[in-house]
Scaffold this motif. Structure first.
Motif, PDB file in Angstrom:
ATOM      1  N   VAL A   1       1.117  -0.960  -0.023  1.00 13.97           N
ATOM      2  CA  VAL A   1       0.285   0.085   0.282  1.00 13.97           C
ATOM      3  C   VAL A   1       0.768   1.168  -0.156  1.00 13.97           C
ATOM      4  O   VAL A   1       1.372   1.403   0.432  1.00 13.97           O
ATOM      5  CB  VAL A   1      -0.904   0.131   1.756  1.00 13.97           C
ATOM      6  CG1 VAL A   1      -1.549   1.133   0.910  1.00 13.97           C
ATOM      7  CG2 VAL A   1      -1.665  -1.326   1.675  1.00 13.97           C
ATOM      8  N   PRO A   2       0.683   2.510  -1.206  1.00 13.75           N
ATOM      9  CA  PRO A   2       2.028   3.577  -1.080  1.00 13.75           C
ATOM     10  C   PRO A   2       1.064   4.490   0.509  1.00 13.75           C
ATOM     11  O   PRO A   2       0.590   3.999   0.607  1.00 13.75           O
ATOM     12  CB  PRO A   2       1.001   4.319  -2.592  1.00 13.75           C
ATOM     13  CG  PRO A   2       0.667   3.005  -3.252  1.00 13.75           C
ATOM     14  CD  PRO A   2       0.192   2.183  -2.253  1.00 13.75           C
ATOM     15  N   HIS A   3       2.573   4.487   0.932  1.00 13.60           N
ATOM     16  CA  HIS A   3       2.285   5.588   1.542  1.00 13.60           C
ATOM     17  C   HIS A   3       2.943   6.534   1.732  1.00 13.60           C
ATOM     18  O   HIS A   3       4.089   6.893   1.010  1.00 13.60           O
ATOM     19  CB  HIS A   3       2.554   4.587   3.370  1.00 13.60           C
ATOM     20  CG  HIS A   3       2.280   5.599   4.647  1.00 13.60           C
ATOM     21  ND1 HIS A   3       1.692   6.125   5.101  1.00 13.60           N
ATOM     22  CD2 HIS A   3       3.402   6.235   5.058  1.00 13.60           C
ATOM     23  CE1 HIS A   3       1.753   6.481   6.301  1.00 13.60           C
ATOM     24  NE2 HIS A   3       2.891   7.438   6.005  1.00 13.60           N
ATOM     25  N   GLY A   4       2.967   7.989   2.120  1.00 16.19           N
ATOM     26  CA  GLY A   4       3.456   8.926   2.209  1.00 16.19           C
ATOM     27  C   GLY A   4       2.082  10.483   2.614  1.00 16.19           C
ATOM     28  O   GLY A   4       1.141  10.411   2.847  1.00 16.19           O
ATOM     29  N   GLY A   5       2.644  11.573   2.271  1.00 18.90           N
ATOM     30  CA  GLY A   5       2.576  12.934   2.886  1.00 18.90           C
ATOM     31  C   GLY A   5       3.874  13.371   3.474  1.00 18.90           C
ATOM     32  O   GLY A   5       4.346  13.274   4.288  1.00 18.90           O
ATOM     33  N   HIS A   6       3.125  15.171   2.794  1.00 17.14           N
ATOM     34  CA  HIS A   6       3.966  15.722   3.134  1.00 17.14           C
ATOM     35  C   HIS A   6       2.993  17.426   3.997  1.00 17.14           C
ATOM     36  O   HIS A   6       2.115  17.831   3.567  1.00 17.14           O
ATOM     37  CB  HIS A   6       5.109  16.439   2.898  1.00 17.14           C
ATOM     38  CG  HIS A   6       4.401  16.800   1.488  1.00 17.14           C
ATOM     39  ND1 HIS A   6       4.749  16.926   0.531  1.00 17.14           N
ATOM     40  CD2 HIS A   6       4.606  18.549   1.503  1.00 17.14           C
ATOM     41  CE1 HIS A   6       3.711  17.393  -0.640  1.00 17.14           C
ATOM     42  NE2 HIS A   6       3.839  18.373  -0.306  1.00 17.14           N
ATOM     43  N   TYR A   7       3.699  18.285   5.082  1.00 21.68           N
ATOM     44  CA  TYR A   7       3.328  19.915   5.105  1.00 21.68           C
ATOM     45  C   TYR A   7       4.007  20.699   4.682  1.00 21.68           C
ATOM     46  O   TYR A   7       4.983  20.667   4.213  1.00 21.68           O
ATOM     47  CB  TYR A   7       3.628  19.551   6.557  1.00 21.68           C
ATOM     48  CG  TYR A   7       2.893  18.899   7.427  1.00 21.68           C
ATOM     49  CD1 TYR A   7       1.974  18.040   7.863  1.00 21.68           C
ATOM     50  CD2 TYR A   7       3.953  18.008   8.600  1.00 21.68           C
ATOM     51  CE1 TYR A   7       1.441  17.509   8.604  1.00 21.68           C
ATOM     52  CE2 TYR A   7       3.702  17.190   9.635  1.00 21.68           C
ATOM     53  CZ  TYR A   7       2.497  16.935   9.601  1.00 21.68           C
ATOM     54  OH  TYR A   7       2.846  15.800  10.043  1.00 21.68           O
ATOM     55  N   THR A   8       2.483  21.692   3.697  1.00 20.40           N
ATOM     56  CA  THR A   8       3.302  22.399   3.467  1.00 20.40           C
ATOM     57  C   THR A   8       3.868  23.725   3.830  1.00 20.40           C
ATOM     58  O   THR A   8       3.698  23.508   5.455  1.00 20.40           O
ATOM     59  CB  THR A   8       2.464  24.045   2.470  1.00 20.40           C
ATOM     60  OG1 THR A   8       1.569  23.706   3.457  1.00 20.40           O
ATOM     61  CG2 THR A   8       1.694  22.261   1.593  1.00 20.40           C
ATOM     62  N   LEU A   9       5.135  24.684   3.819  1.00 22.23           N
ATOM     63  CA  LEU A   9       5.614  25.759   4.552  1.00 22.23           C
ATOM     64  C   LEU A   9       4.719  26.340   5.176  1.00 22.23           C
ATOM     65  O   LEU A   9       4.731  26.965   6.226  1.00 22.23           O
ATOM     66  CB  LEU A   9       6.348  26.085   4.288  1.00 22.23           C
ATOM     67  CG  LEU A   9       7.682  25.923   3.495  1.00 22.23           C
ATOM     68  CD1 LEU A   9       8.315  26.832   2.048  1.00 22.23           C
ATOM     69  CD2 LEU A   9       8.652  25.305   4.383  1.00 22.23           C
ATOM     70  N   ALA A  10       3.333  26.568   4.473  1.00 25.67           N
ATOM     71  CA  ALA A  10       1.654  27.207   4.973  1.00 25.67           C
ATOM     72  C   ALA A  10       1.079  26.482   5.857  1.00 25.67           C
ATOM     73  O   ALA A  10       0.992  27.035   6.986  1.00 25.67           O
ATOM     74  CB  ALA A  10       0.999  27.541   4.145  1.00 25.67           C
ATOM     75  N   ASP A  11       1.122  25.442   6.430  1.00 24.48           N
ATOM     76  CA  ASP A  11       1.704  24.085   6.930  1.00 24.48           C
ATOM     77  C   ASP A  11       1.347  24.532   8.167  1.00 24.48           C
ATOM     78  O   ASP A  11       1.364  24.400   9.321  1.00 24.48           O
ATOM     79  CB  ASP A  11       1.111  22.615   6.624  1.00 24.48           C
ATOM     80  CG  ASP A  11       0.429  22.024   5.383  1.00 24.48           C
ATOM     81  OD1 ASP A  11      -1.271  22.937   5.501  1.00 24.48           O
ATOM     82  OD2 ASP A  11       0.516  21.909   4.604  1.00 24.48           O
ATOM     83  N   LEU A  12       2.845  24.522   7.791  1.00 24.53           N
ATOM     84  CA  LEU A  12       3.644  24.349   9.559  1.00 24.53           C
ATOM     85  C   LEU A  12       3.613  25.985   9.764  1.00 24.53           C
ATOM     86  O   LEU A  12       3.878  25.445  11.100  1.00 24.53           O
ATOM     87  CB  LEU A  12       5.737  24.719   8.702  1.00 24.53           C
ATOM     88  CG  LEU A  12       6.544  23.618   9.703  1.00 24.53           C
ATOM     89  CD1 LEU A  12       6.019  22.578  10.418  1.00 24.53           C
ATOM     90  CD2 LEU A  12       8.111  23.250   8.996  1.00 24.53           C
ATOM     91  N   ALA A  13       3.319  26.773   9.095  1.00 24.88           N
ATOM     92  CA  ALA A  13       3.275  28.477   9.579  1.00 24.88           C
ATOM     93  C   ALA A  13       2.195  28.328  10.692  1.00 24.88           C
ATOM     94  O   ALA A  13       1.885  28.853  11.531  1.00 24.88           O
ATOM     95  CB  ALA A  13       3.941  28.964   8.428  1.00 24.88           C
ATOM     96  N   GLU A  14       1.044  27.681   9.541  1.00 24.53           N
ATOM     97  CA  GLU A  14      -0.102  27.315  10.917  1.00 24.53           C
ATOM     98  C   GLU A  14      -0.152  26.697  11.695  1.00 24.53           C
ATOM     99  O   GLU A  14      -0.502  26.820  12.555  1.00 24.53           O
ATOM    100  CB  GLU A  14      -1.218  26.469   9.883  1.00 24.53           C
ATOM    101  CG  GLU A  14      -2.351  26.512  10.419  1.00 24.53           C
ATOM    102  CD  GLU A  14      -3.852  25.678   9.651  1.00 24.53           C
ATOM    103  OE1 GLU A  14      -4.782  25.095  10.231  1.00 24.53           O
ATOM    104  OE2 GLU A  14      -3.339  25.877   8.548  1.00 24.53           O
TER     105      GLU A  14
END
Length: 546
Positions: free
Chosen positions: A204-217
């Motif tokens: 099962v593929p697994h992944g994801g990341h936070y955008t820099l805007a997410d990190l700021a939030e």
């Protein structure tokens, strides 16, 4: 007032009572008033003047920034706080003095409660009261991070250590080096077999990341709740995801790399050459910039296999040009170079304890000794501030009982009682060594935390015990803590936390069969700690930390 958690320094009961209603008026300086409103959640007091206020908040600069005095009297509630954090914690204490319903997300209009009068004087023993969240091995969406911040804040925990990069995934956007998140943030499958078995994968593929805007939030959300986000980019080891995106940074050029689909230590390591340092400092700058302020930046330094450095003629020549005798010295130099650059940007470096053993750390580098008390004491004696993070009892990826009913964990067992009995700054240490312990935190490594429900189960109520120890500075009184924790679980129920019951997992929380089932005795925490103690004793204990 006798079931608060964590336990305040002083609790006094008084005669009489007062009424607290949803939408009551709160007065005081705007920043403190708004902090109290946020902390009280569903009560959502309305701003108003002191003449009509049921809650009054005042600043008292004689108190520490996280200290407060909460007074409940017949004419209302008064909060004196040394700063925004103190006001936030006072409001959390007030909320705990109310029925469990005060922790729900919504209540019928007109809800009010009568609470007895009393007084609380409080301040934390440790400045660093943390939770480590590994989002690299198993990615957790932003909503789970924000929820974790809420739960930390309600327990007066104030450091969220985000493990953003490892062999199994890179979890934050980079505009300077976009392949980090485009390539390094996902893997095609994940290993699901237990140790000692033939490898099996879920496909099962697994992944994801936070955008820099997410990190700021995330950072802004945390700051409002008196929580500081501590990002971690673990280098130079644990680098498979980085090198899958940018293989030219490898110590052995010309090889292809992939985001790992299995757990364990990889021999893959970043090159220590100037191009790597420049690359990392650019990425560190992006992350710190998104956070808005990054007083701490964790650079890892652990579990590094240095064989490729020793085998590389180019790296050996570079090491010699720096006047360094060994690859161990080069490892120390590499981390010192990053820490110096972070200091120039206003961030204090944090490392795992292997980096301390390598030597050469900046004096202001904070050490997280995960291998136990022996190496922790050495770091403290060398003059480094220490955050106590030992496997036992602060690694919450271990099962809470040696039982096949438990869902699969790394090993067994670390219980609530084990955590509550923890002494971050042992009484046997010298006063100077004890003073170097600035706090403690629990670790949530995510090989066995695939989602938010599993996160709840692993973190709570062990996290409640960790919060008690971190706030009070030492072990909790067993019978009194057990009583208060039993009462506190009603608050977690109202919030909707799917914690592990003290009596064992609910039917739907059990491991079941196959890969989800815990196998008692395969790995015990006692065996692990004995092995880690031997490793720390065999390390070069004479190398200075400069």
């Amino acid at each position: 007032m006798d079931d608060l958690l964590p336990l305040p320094r002083l609790i006094e009961t008084g005669a009489g009572s007062t009424e607290i209603a949803v939408g009551a008026v709160v007065s005081g300086p705007a920043s403190l008033r708004d902090t109290v409103r946020l902390a009280l959640g569903v009560l959502d007091p309305r701003p108003g003047d002191a003449a009509t206020a049921a809650l009054r908040v005042e600043e008292d600069l004689r108190l520490g920034p996280e200290a407060y005095v909460l007074t409940i009297a017949g004419d209302g509630v008064r909060i004196e706080a040394g700063g925004r954090a103190g006001a936030f914690y006072a409001a959390q204490t007030l909320r705990q003095a109310l029925p469990d319903e005060a922790f729900r997300s919504a209540l019928p209009p007109g809800t009010s409660w009568t609470i007895p009068c009393g007084r609380v004087e409080d301040a934390p023993a440790f400045a660093w009261r943390g939770a480590h969240l590994d989002v690299a091995r198993s990615f957790l969406p932003k909503r789970e991070v924000l929820r974790m911040i809420d739960l930390m804040a309600s327990h007066k925990l104030n450091r969220l250590h985000l493990h953003l990069a490892d062999d199994q995934g890179w979890r934050v956007e980079s505009r300077a080096f976009p392949l980090l998140h485009e390539v390094g943030s996902h893997r095609p499958r994940t290993v699901v077999s237990h140790r000692g078995e033939d490898l099996a994968f879920d496909d099962v593929p697994h992944g994801g990341h936070y955008t820099l805007a997410d990190l700021a939030e995330i950072a802004a959300y945390a700051r409002a709740r008196a929580v500081v986000v501590v990002p971690e980019i673990d280098v130079p080891g644990h680098a498979s995801a980085v090198l899958a995106a940018y293989p030219a940074l490898a110590s052995r050029p010309g090889e292809r790399h992939r985001v790992l689909d299995r757990w364990g230590i990889s021999p893959v390591i970043l090159s220590p050459l100037p191009a790597t340092v420049d690359f990392l400092l650019t990425v560190f700058g992006e992350i710190a910039g998104a956070l808005g302020e990054a007083p701490y930046f964790h650079i890892g330094g652990d579990e590094c296999v240095l064989d490729d450095w020793a085998a590389s003629a180019e790296i050996s020549a570079y090491r010699a040009s720096l006047g360094l005798e060994s690859v161990g010295d080069l490892h120390a130099w590499f981390l010192r170079r990053l820490a110096d650059a972070l200091a120039e940007r206003g961030s204090r470096a944090v490392v795992w304890d292997e980096a301390f053993v390598s030597g050469g750390l900046r004096p202001d580098t904070i050490v997280m000794p995960w291998r136990g008390e022996h190496v922790a004491r050495r770091a403290a004696a060398a003059g480094h501030d220490v955050v106590a993070t030992p496997v036992f009892p602060m690694y919450f990826d271990y099962a809470e009982a040696a039982s096949p009913q438990e869902p699969a964990g790394l090993g067994d067992a670390i219980t609530v009682a084990d955590v509550a009995a923890f002494e971050p700054a042992p009484a046997s240490w010298s006063s100077e060594e004890r003073a170097r312990v600035i706090g403690t935190q629990f670790q949530l490594w995510s090989e066995h935390i695939p989602d938010g429900r599993a996160l709840d189960y692993r973190a709570w109520p062990r996290g409640c015990a960790a919060a008690e120890v971190a706030w009070t500075g030492g072990p909790a009184a067993s019978e009194d803590f057990a009583r208060r924790l039993g009462r506190h679980l009603g608050r977690l129920d109202a919030i909707g936390v799917e914690y592990r019951p003290l009596s064992g997992p609910r039917p739907w929380q059990r491991g079941g069969a196959g890969r989800r089932r815990h196998r008692p005795g395969v790995v015990t925490v006692q065996e692990v700690m004995r092995h880690l103690h031997e490793l720390s004793l065999s390390a070069d204990s004479t190398r200075p930390s400069m």
